[in-house]
Write an enzyme that holds these catalytic residues in place. Structure first.
Site, PDB file in Angstrom:
ATOM      1  CD  GLU A  47      -2.792  -1.229   2.462  1.00 22.02           C
ATOM      2  OE1 GLU A  47      -2.619  -0.408   3.369  1.00 22.02           O
ATOM      3  OE2 GLU A  47      -3.704  -2.064   2.475  1.00 22.02           O
ATOM      4  CD  GLU A  77      -4.565  -7.924   2.096  1.00 19.62           C
ATOM      5  OE1 GLU A  77      -5.454  -7.239   2.646  1.00 19.62           O
ATOM      6  OE2 GLU A  77      -3.366  -7.623   2.137  1.00 19.62           O
TER       7      GLU A  77
HETATM    8  C1  GLA Z   1      -4.755  -4.575   4.576  1.00 18.88           C
HETATM    9  C2  GLA Z   1      -3.460  -5.275   4.893  1.00 18.88           C
HETATM   10  C3  GLA Z   1      -3.693  -6.550   5.629  1.00 18.88           C
HETATM   11  C4  GLA Z   1      -4.734  -6.412   6.714  1.00 18.88           C
HETATM   12  C5  GLA Z   1      -5.980  -5.863   6.126  1.00 18.88           C
HETATM   13  C6  GLA Z   1      -7.033  -5.727   7.187  1.00 18.88           C
HETATM   14  O1  GLA Z   1      -5.400  -5.009   3.475  1.00 18.88           O
HETATM   15  O2  GLA Z   1      -2.656  -5.526   3.793  1.00 18.88           O
HETATM   16  O3  GLA Z   1      -2.503  -6.963   6.219  1.00 18.88           O
HETATM   17  O4  GLA Z   1      -4.255  -5.591   7.739  1.00 18.88           O
HETATM   18  O5  GLA Z   1      -5.678  -4.607   5.606  1.00 18.88           O
HETATM   19  O6  GLA Z   1      -6.984  -6.695   8.161  1.00 18.88           O
END
Ligand code: GLA
Length: 366
Positions: A160, A268
């Site tokens: 990010e 994710e």
């Molecule tokens: C982001 C991060 C993850 C996690 C999520 C929420 O996407 O990359 O590691 O912290 O947020 O849990």
């Protein structure tokens, strides 16, 4: 047998089958088996999850790759300079090894998990020089990647770094950017590659299904590639909802990322059971304040969305090389716990009781 008794018997049998229907009762192939010709299927885990026997059996049945939900992040491993806390991560690795699962490393550098010691002079707390910060980053990455060498096959090296603001490229609300400008990104990849030349190195980001964020990410990756920085993949976080992305947008996103010559991992995945949008760390500011209670209509939309997503992933199996869910079952989701969350999200394939939902069947029946 009297009619009344037959009814009683049927009622008891129905009750029993309902109350005991569990994660392992269905006769279908598991997620991992269903996708063995396509890609590994994973889940993000903490010790609190796999220590629970029912969750443990669900994980072992369905998943063949895992990601550390939190225990490999810098604030967990490296709270103090020179002190490394590998305990929880080592247990997770042992769990993966016992069960023949691969491990994605997550994450070496993230603005939300940036211990202050990297940036301050140890003596007087004044801002550290860039040279000192890079020396610390190099030591940290070498120690962590070196520790897991041979056990973690890929790393989200930087998480990010791109801004969500229209007039900003690299996010500036970050200690890394504040102290080093954008250069920290290439340094992190270079150090990770030095530490483990065999590990696949990823840039991980959310909201890549939005053209602006995607374009900025592609610009960053092209820039890194032009400089010869070792990068092998892009992690598409995939915190999505029942309406977005559409099939067209998802295809366009995978094609755009694939055209960089990189592997794409869906890192994710969750699909909230509402049209609310709040990717990655975005807060809930875009919410319309409506509370979406569970309904069959929303569940049907969620199932259709999951079906579309996995059809698309299968179609692009030459680019999409891993798909990981963020958390295991609905009541465990990070989305319900986040600040400002309204209502429930029900974003996963398994319900609060760890039973497969309608969307699970859409994913495995093809
Ligand atoms: C982001 C991060 C993850 C996690 C999520 C929420 O996407 O990359 O590691 O912290 O947020 O849990």
């Amino acid at each position: 047998m009297k009619r009344g008794n037959i009814f009683k018997l049927i009622a008891v049998a129905t009750l029993l089958s309902g109350c005991c229907a569990g994660p392992n009762d269905d006769s279908r192939n598991s997620l991992a088996e269903s996708y063995k010709e396509y890609f590994p299927v994973g889940v993000a885990l903490g010790a609190h999850t796999y220590a629970e026997p029912r969750a443990d059996s669900l994980i072992r049945r369905h998943f063949n790759t895992i990601t550390a939900e939190n225990c490999m992040k810098p604030h967990h491993i490296g709270r103090k300079e020179g002190e490394y806390n590998f305990e929880e991560a080592d247990k997770l690795i042992a769990y993966a090894e016992q069960n023949g699962m691969s491990v994605r490393g997550h994450a070496l550098l993230w603005y939300q998990s940036a211990p202050k010691w990297f940036f301050a002079d140890a003596e007087d707390g004044s801002p550290a020089t860039k040279e000192l910060i890079y020396e610390r980053l190099r030591t940290y990455i070498h120690t962590v990647v070196g520790h897991f060498k041979g056990q973690v096959y890929c790393w989200d090296v930087v998480n990010e770094a791109i801004s969500d603001k229209d007039d900003e490229y690299i996010r500036q609300d970050s200690l890394w950017y504040e102290h080093c400008g954008a250069e920290f990104i290439e340094k992190a990849f270079t150090y990770a590659h030095e530490a483990d030349p065999d590990a696949l190195l990823f840039y991980n980001e959310y909201s890549l299904v939005f053209p602006d964020k995607r374009d900025k990410t592609i610009r960053l990756i092209k820039d890194l590639q032009a400089k010869g920085v070792p990068i092998h993949g892009v992690g598409m976080q995939s915190h999505w909802n029942i309406e977005y992305p559409t099939r067209e947008v998802l295809e366009e996103t995978i094609e755009a990322l694939g055209s960089l010559g990189l592997i794409v991992h869906c890192t994710e995945l969750d699909v909230r059971m509402s049209p609310h949008w709040a990717g990655g760390q975005l807060t809930v500011e875009d919410y319309d304040n409506a509370v979406y209670e569970y309904s069959e209509e929303l569940e049907a939309k969620q199932s259709a969305q999951y079906k579309m997503i996995f059809e698309t992933f299968r179609e692009y199996k030459d680019i999409v090389k891993s798909v990981t869910f963020w958390n295991l079952y609905d009541s465990q989701t990070w989305l319900d716990r986040r600040k400002g969350n309204i209502g429930r999200n029900y974003p996963l394939l398994f319900d609060d009781e760890m039973r497969p939902k309608e969307c699970y069947y859409e994913v495995v029946d093809f």
